[in-house]
Design an enzyme around this catalytic site. Sequence first.
Site, mmCIF file in Angstrom:
data_model
loop_
_atom_site.group_PDB
_atom_site.id
_atom_site.type_symbol
_atom_site.label_atom_id
_atom_site.label_comp_id
_atom_site.label_asym_id
_atom_site.label_seq_id
_atom_site.Cartn_x
_atom_site.Cartn_y
_atom_site.Cartn_z
ATOM 1 N N CYS A 1 26.246 55.283 -11.657
ATOM 2 C CA CYS A 1 27.141 53.696 -11.449
ATOM 3 C C CYS A 1 28.034 53.696 -10.489
ATOM 4 O O CYS A 1 27.921 52.981 -9.544
ATOM 5 C CB CYS A 1 27.563 53.483 -12.412
ATOM 6 S SG CYS A 1 28.315 54.762 -13.292
ATOM 7 N N GLU B 1 29.773 49.031 -19.863
ATOM 8 C CA GLU B 1 30.553 49.903 -18.473
ATOM 9 C C GLU B 1 29.297 49.596 -18.010
ATOM 10 O O GLU B 1 27.908 50.280 -18.507
ATOM 11 C CB GLU B 1 30.649 51.219 -18.502
ATOM 12 C CG GLU B 1 31.710 51.797 -19.588
ATOM 13 C CD GLU B 1 32.934 51.418 -18.908
ATOM 14 O OE1 GLU B 1 33.279 51.680 -17.354
ATOM 15 O OE2 GLU B 1 33.896 51.599 -18.885
ATOM 16 N N GLU C 1 22.042 46.576 -7.170
ATOM 17 C CA GLU C 1 22.676 48.107 -7.326
ATOM 18 C C GLU C 1 20.795 49.087 -7.264
ATOM 19 O O GLU C 1 19.812 48.029 -7.872
ATOM 20 C CB GLU C 1 22.701 48.353 -8.783
ATOM 21 C CG GLU C 1 23.336 49.363 -9.085
ATOM 22 C CD GLU C 1 23.614 49.429 -10.942
ATOM 23 O OE1 GLU C 1 23.074 49.395 -11.357
ATOM 24 O OE2 GLU C 1 24.548 50.164 -10.337
ATOM 25 N N GLU D 1 15.953 55.913 -24.652
ATOM 26 C CA GLU D 1 14.319 56.106 -25.171
ATOM 27 C C GLU D 1 13.513 57.612 -24.241
ATOM 28 O O GLU D 1 13.391 58.196 -24.627
ATOM 29 C CB GLU D 1 13.869 55.092 -25.716
ATOM 30 C CG GLU D 1 13.370 54.534 -24.391
ATOM 31 C CD GLU D 1 14.516 53.348 -23.734
ATOM 32 O OE1 GLU D 1 16.107 53.357 -24.598
ATOM 33 O OE2 GLU D 1 13.593 51.862 -23.914
ATOM 34 N N LYS E 1 23.476 54.056 -29.998
ATOM 35 C CA LYS E 1 21.176 54.420 -29.778
ATOM 36 C C LYS E 1 21.191 55.724 -28.378
ATOM 37 O O LYS E 1 21.459 54.269 -27.207
ATOM 38 C CB LYS E 1 20.703 52.966 -29.662
ATOM 39 C CG LYS E 1 19.402 53.051 -29.428
ATOM 40 C CD LYS E 1 18.564 51.636 -28.703
ATOM 41 C CE LYS E 1 18.340 51.789 -27.207
ATOM 42 N NZ LYS E 1 17.620 52.842 -27.257
ATOM 43 N N GLY F 1 24.710 50.530 -19.458
ATOM 44 C CA GLY F 1 23.946 50.076 -18.925
ATOM 45 C C GLY F 1 24.163 49.433 -17.898
ATOM 46 O O GLY F 1 25.380 49.556 -17.547
ATOM 47 N N GLY G 1 23.847 44.373 -19.810
ATOM 48 C CA GLY G 1 25.132 44.548 -20.702
ATOM 49 C C GLY G 1 25.356 42.693 -21.186
ATOM 50 O O GLY G 1 26.297 42.287 -22.390
HETATM 51 P P1 NAD Z 1 19.827 49.932 -19.435
HETATM 52 O O1 NAD Z 1 20.334 48.181 -18.819
HETATM 53 O O2 NAD Z 1 18.180 49.231 -19.233
HETATM 54 O O3 NAD Z 1 19.794 50.173 -20.695
HETATM 55 C C1 NAD Z 1 20.881 51.387 -21.502
HETATM 56 C C2 NAD Z 1 20.496 50.908 -22.624
HETATM 57 O O4 NAD Z 1 20.683 50.133 -23.414
HETATM 58 C C3 NAD Z 1 19.652 51.839 -23.110
HETATM 59 O O5 NAD Z 1 19.592 52.748 -24.390
HETATM 60 C C4 NAD Z 1 18.123 51.315 -23.661
HETATM 61 O O6 NAD Z 1 16.920 51.586 -24.216
HETATM 62 C C5 NAD Z 1 19.252 49.539 -24.421
HETATM 63 N N1 NAD Z 1 18.751 48.605 -24.189
HETATM 64 C C6 NAD Z 1 17.607 47.645 -23.502
HETATM 65 N N2 NAD Z 1 17.847 46.679 -23.692
HETATM 66 C C7 NAD Z 1 18.007 46.354 -24.919
HETATM 67 C C8 NAD Z 1 19.252 44.833 -25.211
HETATM 68 N N3 NAD Z 1 17.896 43.929 -24.688
HETATM 69 N N4 NAD Z 1 19.545 45.301 -26.498
HETATM 70 C C9 NAD Z 1 20.443 46.055 -26.817
HETATM 71 N N5 NAD Z 1 19.715 47.687 -26.289
HETATM 72 C C10 NAD Z 1 19.341 47.677 -25.423
HETATM 73 O O7 NAD Z 1 20.651 50.518 -18.438
HETATM 74 P P2 NAD Z 1 19.288 52.037 -17.743
HETATM 75 O O8 NAD Z 1 18.843 52.013 -16.852
HETATM 76 O O9 NAD Z 1 19.430 52.877 -18.882
HETATM 77 O O10 NAD Z 1 20.555 52.589 -16.931
HETATM 78 C C11 NAD Z 1 20.729 52.446 -16.107
HETATM 79 C C12 NAD Z 1 21.950 51.422 -15.577
HETATM 80 O O11 NAD Z 1 23.666 51.760 -16.204
HETATM 81 C C13 NAD Z 1 22.357 51.242 -14.228
HETATM 82 O O12 NAD Z 1 22.900 49.879 -13.994
HETATM 83 C C14 NAD Z 1 23.862 51.968 -13.758
HETATM 84 O O13 NAD Z 1 25.000 51.226 -13.112
HETATM 85 C C15 NAD Z 1 24.273 51.360 -15.070
HETATM 86 N N6 NAD Z 1 25.514 52.424 -15.992
HETATM 87 C C16 NAD Z 1 26.571 52.538 -16.128
HETATM 88 C C17 NAD Z 1 28.275 53.059 -15.916
HETATM 89 C C18 NAD Z 1 29.368 53.036 -16.553
HETATM 90 O O14 NAD Z 1 29.952 53.775 -16.939
HETATM 91 N N7 NAD Z 1 29.877 52.152 -15.799
HETATM 92 C C19 NAD Z 1 27.482 54.837 -16.653
HETATM 93 C C20 NAD Z 1 26.107 55.345 -15.955
HETATM 94 C C21 NAD Z 1 25.337 53.877 -15.899
#
Ligand code: NAD
Length: 495
Positions: free
Chosen positions: A286, A252, A387, A180, A177, A230, A235
């Site tokens: 990140c 991650e 962050e 979006e 997934k 994410g 997480g």
């Molecule tokens: P997010 O957590 O909002 O979303 C990540 C993904 O999770 C998306 O596909 C989203 O649709 C999905 N999601 C949202 N709610 C969910 C739920 N309840 N259940 C399952 N899936 C769900 O993150 P974002 O805004 O897309 O990305 C930015 C974040 O990602 C930042 O905090 C960044 O630090 C982190 N990030 C971490 C790494 C790493 O390798 N550690 C790499 C890139 C980004």
Amino acid sequence: MTDVRDYGNWIDGSWVKTSGTVERSSPANGKLLARFADSSEKEVDLAVKAARKAFDDRSVWSALPGAERAKAISRWIELLVRDTDKLAKMEAEEVGKPIRFARGETEWSIELARYAAALAWQIPSDLVSNAGDANLGLVIREPRGVIAMITPWNFPLVTLFQKLPYALAAGCTVVIKPSELTSSTTLEIAALAKEAGIPDGVINVVTGSGSAVGEALTGHRGIDMISFTGSTAVGKRIAARAAEQMKRVGLELGGKAANIVFADADIDAAIDGVLFGYILNQGEECVQGTRLLIEEKIADEFVGNLVERSKKIRTGLPEDDQADLGALIHEKHMEKVLGYIQSGLDEGARLEVGGKRLTDATFGKGFFVAPTIFSGVTPAMKIFREEIFGPVLAVTTFKTVDEAIALANDTNYGLGNGLWTKDIDKAIQVSRELKSGTVYVNTFLETTVQMPFGGYKESGIGRENGMDGLLEFTEVKSVFVKLGKRAHALPHTAG
Ligand code: NAD
């Protein structure tokens, strides 16, 4: 750059449409770019069943010789190389990043896949051969099963390629997934896998929101492991849901990396590294070097130089091949970044440069924020602790090595840190005391595919990349074998 793209889901080797769609417009100029399927539990169930079937029929993928999987992944890599420009353009358009960085991201993703393919040849196992003549122990690694992969929007390809080729190499099947906001490249690379001869059902992609598709996936009984990249907030929710069914997780999550610059560093190199570290990917990174910890005696001159360099950063539209900085992902996120800038001002930090949205004719239709530096930042301030995910640098000074280490570790995150010194003893000693999964010494955000990546503390659980990354997608099984006794003396033969 391209016409509006219209996608269905990719399930069991075919496009599957849904009635509803999610639209994605350019964060740089507002132009409509793509429509993705707005999926529900029903499509998630279809995709999980396809992945389950492909996994459980051992002759399809999961029990093939590692060499066969390696060859299939290698054929797929050739197609990724062929389509690099197309993928990079999509990535640049949907994320808002300059094209040269999107190309770099695509090439790095391919490099990750190359290494994963090589690892498929050599997944380790152990033999316990000293348990007595009548016994033999086999410690074998099996693929974990069906993996749900949930990825963010900032590096749609790299965050996926830190997982997908490794899971494939291990023999898993997957349901992905993507965000979006940035689903195109994930859908494209799944279709390329079919062209490369990777069997139907091995890679499935279901698009849509986190609340519908993400939740349905993480709660589905047919999923054995959730591999998520994410935010830390999502997480934590995923870890809690996974615990209900004891699903394995790889997480991650967010970061708050520091670049520590000691007075004995190569100052020009450190300025380059700190600048690159805070503006790369518009700060939507990140491991962004969002905190600069600088030894007090060189602070004024160093920050002065950094400010001058920041003023020369070239902001550009995604197609601008010379640009250093692009657009933020969407308006709400830009407002959040501007809110952090306001909090820096309110809490008494000194704004050295930037601090505003760009609103001229070229950038006014998009979500661009100027590179921003605050000095005089203390650990109590929000811009030191949280962050921001934008091009904002928080500068704090230190006097001693111990103080530098304490400041760097004064965060709930632990993904990466950088340090700059010509003293190799100091470099190694400080690296040992930093609580982060990665430490960059005299460089920043540079690594090699053999090295694992992941976080301490609230930056995550588990590791990606390298052999450690592949092993996360395996389960260990001990097989204890009782052997028949061999007669020690030869049967007496009448002579
Ligand atoms: P997010 O957590 O909002 O979303 C990540 C993904 O999770 C998306 O596909 C989203 O649709 C999905 N999601 C949202 N709610 C969910 C739920 N309840 N259940 C399952 N899936 C769900 O993150 P974002 O805004 O897309 O990305 C930015 C974040 O990602 C930042 O905090 C960044 O630090 C982190 N990030 C971490 C790494 C790493 O390798 N550690 C790499 C890139 C980004």
